[in-house]
Design an enzyme around this catalytic site. Structure first.
Site, PDB file in Angstrom:
ATOM      1  N   GLU A  94       0.827  -1.208   0.000  1.00 16.85           N
ATOM      2  CA  GLU A  94       0.000   0.000   0.000  1.00 16.85           C
ATOM      3  C   GLU A  94       0.861   1.258   0.000  1.00 16.85           C
ATOM      4  OE1 GLU A  94      -3.283  -2.020   2.995  1.00 16.85           O
ATOM      5  OE2 GLU A  94      -2.266  -0.186   3.561  1.00 16.85           O
ATOM      6  N   CYS A 107       3.125   8.490   1.646  1.00 18.33           N
ATOM      7  CA  CYS A 107       3.493   7.508   2.665  1.00 18.33           C
ATOM      8  C   CYS A 107       3.828   6.197   1.950  1.00 18.33           C
ATOM      9  CB  CYS A 107       2.316   7.350   3.623  1.00 18.33           C
ATOM     10  SG  CYS A 107       2.624   6.179   4.921  1.00 18.33           S
ATOM     11  N   CYS A 114       5.413  -7.220   7.860  1.00 18.48           N
ATOM     12  CA  CYS A 114       6.366  -6.635   8.806  1.00 18.48           C
ATOM     13  C   CYS A 114       6.622  -7.641   9.921  1.00 18.48           C
ATOM     14  CB  CYS A 114       5.804  -5.343   9.396  1.00 18.48           C
ATOM     15  SG  CYS A 114       6.980  -4.498  10.480  1.00 18.48           S
ATOM     16  N   CYS A 118       3.640  -5.261  15.964  1.00 16.37           N
ATOM     17  CA  CYS A 118       2.966  -4.269  16.817  1.00 16.37           C
ATOM     18  C   CYS A 118       1.467  -4.590  16.915  1.00 16.37           C
ATOM     19  CB  CYS A 118       3.174  -2.869  16.255  1.00 16.37           C
ATOM     20  SG  CYS A 118       4.911  -2.445  16.131  1.00 16.37           S
ATOM     21  N   CYS A 121      -1.383  -2.721  14.767  1.00 13.37           N
ATOM     22  CA  CYS A 121      -1.117  -2.523  13.345  1.00 13.37           C
ATOM     23  C   CYS A 121      -1.618  -3.697  12.507  1.00 13.37           C
ATOM     24  CB  CYS A 121       0.387  -2.356  13.163  1.00 13.37           C
ATOM     25  SG  CYS A 121       0.904  -2.410  11.457  1.00 13.37           S
ATOM     26  N   CYS A 343      -2.312   1.800   8.195  1.00  7.89           N
ATOM     27  CA  CYS A 343      -1.300   0.955   7.560  1.00  7.89           C
ATOM     28  C   CYS A 343      -1.724  -0.511   7.524  1.00  7.89           C
ATOM     29  CB  CYS A 343      -0.028   1.146   8.391  1.00  7.89           C
ATOM     30  SG  CYS A 343       1.191  -0.094   8.222  1.00  7.89           S
TER      31      CYS A 343
HETATM   32  S1  SF4 Z   1       3.459  -0.393  13.202  1.00  9.81           S
HETATM   33 FE1  SF4 Z   1       3.136  -2.139  11.811  1.00  9.81          FE
HETATM   34  S2  SF4 Z   1       4.413  -1.728  10.032  1.00  9.81           S
HETATM   35 FE2  SF4 Z   1       5.106  -0.355  11.676  1.00  9.81          FE
HETATM   36  S3  SF4 Z   1       6.775  -1.471  12.680  1.00  9.81           S
HETATM   37 FE3  SF4 Z   1       4.920  -1.999  13.810  1.00  9.81          FE
HETATM   38  S4  SF4 Z   1       4.170  -3.887  12.804  1.00  9.81           S
HETATM   39 FE4  SF4 Z   1       5.648  -2.951  11.426  1.00  9.81          FE
END
Ligand code: SF4
Length: 353
Positions: A94, A107, A114, A118, A121, A343
């Site tokens: 994206e 962005c 990833c 997190c 996210c 995101c």
């Molecule tokens: S917020 Fe999402 S994309 Fe960003 S570092 Fe954490 S897991 Fe990865």
């Protein structure tokens, strides 16, 4: 699946002087090719009208010029535009255009998925699939710039844009490709962007911050802390949380002092989790008197994980603790609340069917 050819746009500007690439053509042909690929952002070989047809054909047989195909484009009522691109191996990433007061912010994604896990996210949920190449990152810029040129933002008038590495992925976990894309963006023979217009946003893993300090790319830094105490940070951001808050802040401070630019701390406000004034006081004690400002970002609701943004009064109370401690703190509403702008949401929804 057939292996894709190497991606021409991954080459940094000086690499266009390579005799192997030129294959007997004079050096100025390399300059022309570099201008098409980077400065003009050509997305089709046919556009390169001043290059000899035979050389173009040889190049096209050996290199891929593009790596992204547009799959979806959503436009929010606030003007935020979100794009989903399919990569050559079929996965998707994206990118977002965010309207700002005097410009647009692009962005960009740096990884498919990833590894940082997190909790707040959507990208984290599928884990890391792979790193993007520099050319795949740069092509996002060209595709968004083309969209902006074809359909300028009404209030902004011009076509100026900033870039933030804040989409899918942890940029410092894919440092080589991010460093090459920063070089392409900021090189006078690349996209010739001012370093002030480029920002790396990181969850703050120690190894990544150390690489950034060593490379000193001179671009802006945003550190996403998640929490002001180590246990809470580890719960919310399990992988970057292995680096303590104090270490992450100290490394970001070192980078800020080396660069001569204040760093930003991004703080996602989640109701009942990261929004109490005690955490604000802890954050203030970490940052007071140091070269930081704070962006407070109320969570973009994910709908299915039970996390939600706080009420306005709590957001303002959190901000007041910081400003009372002499720290500049700004509330940043993330755009595109009526589309999948957080995101990883659009990609995730496509993957879920
Ligand atoms: S917020 Fe999402 S994309 Fe960003 S570092 Fe954490 S897991 Fe990865």
């Amino acid at each position: 699946m057939e292996q894709p050819k190497p991606l021409l746009r991954s080459l940094v500007p000086v690499a266009f002087a390579d005799p192997e690439l030129l294959a007997g053509e004079p050096a100025y042909r390399g300059d022309q090719l570099r201008d098409w690929v980077h400065a003009k952002g050509a997305l089709a070989w046919e556009r390169m009208s001043n290059l000899p047809a035979a050389w173009r054909q040889r190049l096209a047989a050996a290199w891929d010029l593009t790596a992204l195909a547009s799959v979806a484009r959503q436009v929010s009522t606030d003007g935020t535009r979100k794009f989903l691109f399919r990569l050559r191996d079929g996965d998707t990433v994206e990118s977002v255009i965010i309207p700002m007061e005097n410009h647009a912010t692009f962005c960009l994604s740096t990884q498919v998925g990833c590894a940082m896990a997190c909790r707040f996210c959507a990208t984290a949920r599928g884990g890391l699939v792979r790193n993007l190449e520099a050319g795949e990152i740069i092509e996002q810029v060209h595709r968004l710039a083309a969209d902006l040129a074809a359909d300028p933002l009404p209030e902004q008038g011009g076509r100026a844009f900033n870039v933030v590495f804040m989409g899918m992925g942890e940029p410092l976990d894919n440092w080589d490709a991010v460093a090459a894309s920063v070089e392409i963006m900021t090189h006078p023979l690349g996209l010739a962007m001012s370093r002030r217009r480029v920002q790396i946003s990181t969850s703050g893993p120690r190894e990544g911050l150390e690489k950034l300090i060593a490379a000193a790319p001179g671009v802006g830094l945003t550190l996403s802390l998640g929490a002001a105490d180590d246990a809470a940070r580890r719960r919310l951001m399990p992988v970057p949380g292995r680096t303590t808050v104090a270490e992450a802040v100290a490394l970001a401070e070192r980078y800020a002092r080396d660069t001569g630019r204040r760093a930003t701390v991004a703080w996602v406000l989640i109701a009942g989790s990261t929004d109490d004034t005690e955490q604000a006081r802890r954050l203030a004690s970490q940052l007071a008197g140091r070269p930081f400002k704070v962006n407070l970002i109320p969570l973009n609701e994910l709908r299915d994980d039970g996390l939600a943004p706080p009420a306005e009064a709590r957001i303002l109370a959190f901000q007041k603790v910081l400003t009372d401690a002499g720290i500049d703190a700004f509330i940043r509403l993330s755009g595109g609340r009526d589309i999948d702008a957080a995101c990883g949401q659009l990609r995730r929804r496509r993957a879920d069917g």
